[in-house]
Design a protein around this motif. Sequence first.
Motif: not given
Length: 299
Positions: A142-155
Amino acid sequence: MSSKRWRMQLPLHVMIWPGLILVLLFCYGPMVGLIIAFQDFVPTNGLFGSEFVGLKHFEYMYSLPQTTEVIRNTLFISVMKIVAGLLAPIATALLLNEIRRESFKRSVQTLIYLPHFLSWVILSGILIEVLSPTNGIVNSLLASMGVEPIFFLGDQSWFPFVMVGTDVWKEFGFGTIVYLAALTSINPSLYEAAVIDGANRWQQTLYITLPGMLPIIVLMLTLSLGNVLNAGFDQIFNLYNPSVYATGDILDTYVYRLAFVNAQFSVATAVGLFKSVISFTLISISYWVAYRFANYRIF
């Protein structure tokens, strides 16, 4: 039953006894502990030495704001799993059915079936690393595509969908095999007749393949209704954390925390009994529906 027939079937009955004894000991024997739900249970007083309080703990359970939240989470996650767990293997079975190269087809079947044999203890460790917001491979992509990191297991908003997606990934291979087996029962002459009539592959799928799979689809769907309150304890217990309790806490994990973290044994038993009664009702209804619409019998 005549005595002669009984003597002929006696070896079969004897073979059932070990399994029956185990079921009685480990499934029905512990049900004596349900009495705790109607007591102010004190472990030092023993199972029958605590004071009976009737439905006090059920009333307390209904008064807790977490109870409604937990039931809502359980229903949402389990229904999503049932729907996605039905559509994914059907679609995969239809795609695999179009492959004519048997070696490739068998290889794909093996690869998608492998996660079914892994426990959630193992898979949770893998998923925690893969979905990590700092060095996980998903967030790196996701970062390589310019997307901010997502906390999948904490959001809280992401967690239920991650549970559904990972559960489908783990189990859809098993369902695919079931539907592929159903496809083998369709008469090949129907496809031959459709080709003669000018039907393309999509029309053959729509008017022959799907109707031929319909009985097993109805059966699998109705039988899954009995698990509508089982959102997957093993999976969620190994992946959740306090930051996602609002959307990820389910009945089974709630019972675990009440009993083994808060030591509220009576309330935990009341919640567990409530879930069991509802599940038993849904299982009974689902078996009736399976018998009514898919001619399924358990004996």
